[in-house]
Design an enzyme around this catalytic site. Structure first.
Site, PDB file in Angstrom:
ATOM      1  N   ALA A  71      -1.107  41.156  62.559  1.00  0.00           N
ATOM      2  CA  ALA A  71      -2.368  40.857  61.871  1.00  0.00           C
ATOM      3  C   ALA A  71      -2.843  39.454  62.230  1.00  0.00           C
ATOM      4  O   ALA A  71      -3.395  38.733  61.400  1.00  0.00           O
ATOM      5  CB  ALA A  71      -2.189  40.983  60.360  1.00  0.00           C
ATOM      6  N   ASP A  73      -4.884  46.428  60.945  1.00  0.00           N
ATOM      7  CA  ASP A  73      -6.262  46.942  60.888  1.00  0.00           C
ATOM      8  C   ASP A  73      -6.333  48.426  61.234  1.00  0.00           C
ATOM      9  O   ASP A  73      -7.360  48.916  61.683  1.00  0.00           O
ATOM     10  CB  ASP A  73      -7.176  46.134  61.813  1.00  0.00           C
ATOM     11  CG  ASP A  73      -6.741  46.191  63.275  1.00  0.00           C
ATOM     12  OD1 ASP A  73      -5.695  46.816  63.572  1.00  0.00           O
ATOM     13  OD2 ASP A  73      -7.442  45.599  64.121  1.00  0.00           O
ATOM     14  N   ALA A 128     -26.472  52.914  18.558  1.00  0.00           N
ATOM     15  CA  ALA A 128     -27.210  52.485  19.749  1.00  0.00           C
ATOM     16  C   ALA A 128     -27.666  51.039  19.610  1.00  0.00           C
ATOM     17  O   ALA A 128     -28.104  50.598  18.553  1.00  0.00           O
ATOM     18  CB  ALA A 128     -28.417  53.394  19.951  1.00  0.00           C
ATOM     19  N   THR A 154      -0.285  41.113  72.599  1.00  0.00           N
ATOM     20  CA  THR A 154       0.459  41.839  71.567  1.00  0.00           C
ATOM     21  C   THR A 154       1.968  41.612  71.667  1.00  0.00           C
ATOM     22  O   THR A 154       2.662  41.525  70.652  1.00  0.00           O
ATOM     23  CB  THR A 154       0.169  43.339  71.663  1.00  0.00           C
ATOM     24  OG1 THR A 154       0.356  43.760  73.029  1.00  0.00           O
ATOM     25  CG2 THR A 154      -1.259  43.649  71.242  1.00  0.00           C
ATOM     26  N   ARG A 200     -15.514  39.838  65.155  1.00  0.00           N
ATOM     27  CA  ARG A 200     -16.591  40.834  65.123  1.00  0.00           C
ATOM     28  C   ARG A 200     -16.904  41.318  63.709  1.00  0.00           C
ATOM     29  O   ARG A 200     -17.915  41.979  63.485  1.00  0.00           O
ATOM     30  CB  ARG A 200     -16.236  42.015  66.031  1.00  0.00           C
ATOM     31  CG  ARG A 200     -16.459  41.714  67.505  1.00  0.00           C
ATOM     32  CD  ARG A 200     -16.166  42.932  68.369  1.00  0.00           C
ATOM     33  NE  ARG A 200     -14.734  43.118  68.573  1.00  0.00           N
ATOM     34  CZ  ARG A 200     -14.199  44.151  69.222  1.00  0.00           C
ATOM     35  NH1 ARG A 200     -14.978  45.110  69.697  1.00  0.00           N
ATOM     36  NH2 ARG A 200     -12.898  44.242  69.386  1.00  0.00           N
TER      37      ARG A 200
END
Length: 452
Positions: A9, A101, A360, A77, A15
């Site tokens: 993460a 994600d 009410a 990665t 974006r």
């Protein structure tokens, strides 16, 4: 075998165009990262290490006691997974490499990956058959099922581009083998990055068993922007609605109902169209939620009737058979069995007794601009319409508050409280009032005509 989940993460999520870190954007009422954590826990992960970027204090705070590590420089990665190496130096078992994600991943799929390692594979990669494989890495598999390589789209020849079985990114790897393989990955490429997928080729060269597992394309949908977020929300809502229907909940128009993942909805509940049921909500058996109601952080007993157009905010607790009607808002309020508030009412920081009837337009005036105070309404009390109850105040059991009252002090049990100005009637005054008003109107009209 022990399982550790390494959840990547550390992306910046530019974006998303948001001050909120991407993993904390919500789908189904929970941050995306929570979905990955829950899936890892459901599959039996004994440890979870989340890889975060620098300056990720917001996400670190949200994680609480869950382990995390920082990827100081974003170099691919593989480099992100290596950021967890020191924390897992003594770990032996199965490492699940996941993403923060991809909230649609399920425990069943992660279990399938883990089982491949338990059954003797050294590495298992999750893939799917893509409707349009353009842009995805292609799985190059041998007849015996061995995954020989992952060829990126840009590097694939014409024949390889015809392959629709593609890389989904998630994988299970025996540990400590994972870090042995990553240590051998080179960053000698155009991007200067360490790619996780490069361990496939190295594992093959070393004679390790590398397999694939297949899932549905939707399950590993990643979120990169707001459009992706909306797409994933739609899929999660479909799952949540289907699960509710399967458990005996009636929804007249399921596509218009929005549910939080942690909501508990018991059997024989009826949910009418255009209802939102938010986080930390429990709806008891046989209750009816009428159209255009919004419920969050509330607990309802059996056979309640809510709405239409009701808003139940956090801290609302309703007992058996409570009725909360149209344009009623509640917050931090407990309504005992059989209590009713049917119209146009605000109940905040209140305790409503059994069978009490709230007329009410009633308002509990619970906030003085600095502090909040409690309103206590006893069993069987009747609050007349258009009443203001100025907290702290107690209305006794079976007491009656006259309509239009502003109550500022306690009302004893069985008493009638009336707190409004004395009514004065002037005989025939309406006739003379209308005559004067009409005369004034005619004079004004003549004056305007003379000025033209």
């Amino acid at each position: 075998m022990n399982i550790v989940a390494i959840i990547l993460a550390a992306g910046q999520g530019t974006r998303m165009k948001s001050a909120l870190p991407k993993p904390l954007h919500e789908v189904g009422g929970m941050p995306m990262l929570a979905w990955s954590l829950n899936a890892a826990q459901a599959v039996g992960a004994t440890r979870i290490v989340t890889v975060l970027p620098p300056h990720s204090e917001t996400t670190q705070s949200w994680l609480g006691d869950i382990e995390f590590t920082i990827q100081e420089n974003a170099q691919g990665t593989g480099h992100a997974v290596l950021a967890a190496k020191d924390k897992l130096a003594d770990f032996s078992g199965i490492a699940l490499v996941m993403f923060g994600d991809t909230p649609l991943i399920t425990a069943a799929t992660l279990s399938q990956l883990s089982q491949s390692i338990k059954d003797g594979a050294d590495l298992a990669v999750l893939g799917f058959h893509a409707a349009n494989p353009t842009g995805y890495g292609r799985f190059i598999c041998a007849e015996n099922g061995q995954l020989n390589a992952i060829i990126e789209h840009k590097d694939a020849n014409d024949a390889e581009r015809q392959i629709d079985f593609v890389n989904g990114g998630v994988m299970a790897v025996a540990c400590p083998l994972l870090f042995d393989l990553l240590d051998a990955v080179s960053d000698d490429n155009a991007s200067g990055e360490i790619y996780l997928t490069d361990i496939i080729q190295i594992a093959n060269a070393r004679g390790h068993k590398v397999l694939t597992c297949e899932t549905d394309e939707a399950e590993i949908t990643g979120v990169n922007n707001r459009a992706d977020l909306a797409k994933v929300e739609g899929i999660i809502q479909s799952r949540l609605r289907s699960a509710a229907l399967d458990h005996g909940v009636t929804m007249r128009a399921p596509e218009t109902v929005f549910l939080s993942a942690d909501a508990i909805i018991e059997r024989d509940v009826i949910i009418e169209p255009h209802v939102v049921i938010g986080a930390d909500t429990h709806i008891g058996e046989g209750s009816i939620i009428k159209s255009f109601s919004h419920i969050e952080g509330a607990s309802l007993g059996p056979c309640c009737i809510i709405g239409p157009y009701a808003r139940l905010r956090p801290g609302t607790v309703a007992g058996d058979g409570v009725k909360i009607g149209n344009f009623v808002e509640t917050k931090n309020t407990k309504l005992a069995a059989g209590a009713k508030a049917n119209h146009l009412t605000y109940l905040g920081d209140a305790m409503i007794g059994e069978q009490a009837n709230i007329g009410a337009g009633t308002i509990t005036c619970n906030y003085d601009g600095t502090n909040k105070f409690k309103t206590l309404i006893g069993d069987g009390a009747f609050i007349g319409s258009n009443s203001a109850l100025v907290a702290p105040v107690r209305i006794g059991a079976k007491a009656i508050v006259g309509a239009g009252s502003t109550i500022t002090s306690d009302v004893p049990d069985n008493a009638i409280a009336i707190a409004r100005g004395t009514q004065k009637n002037i005989d025939n005054a309406a006739t003379s009032f209308r005559a004067r008003a009409l005369n004034k109107k005619q004079k004004n009209k003549k004056q305007k005509n003379s000025e033209k």
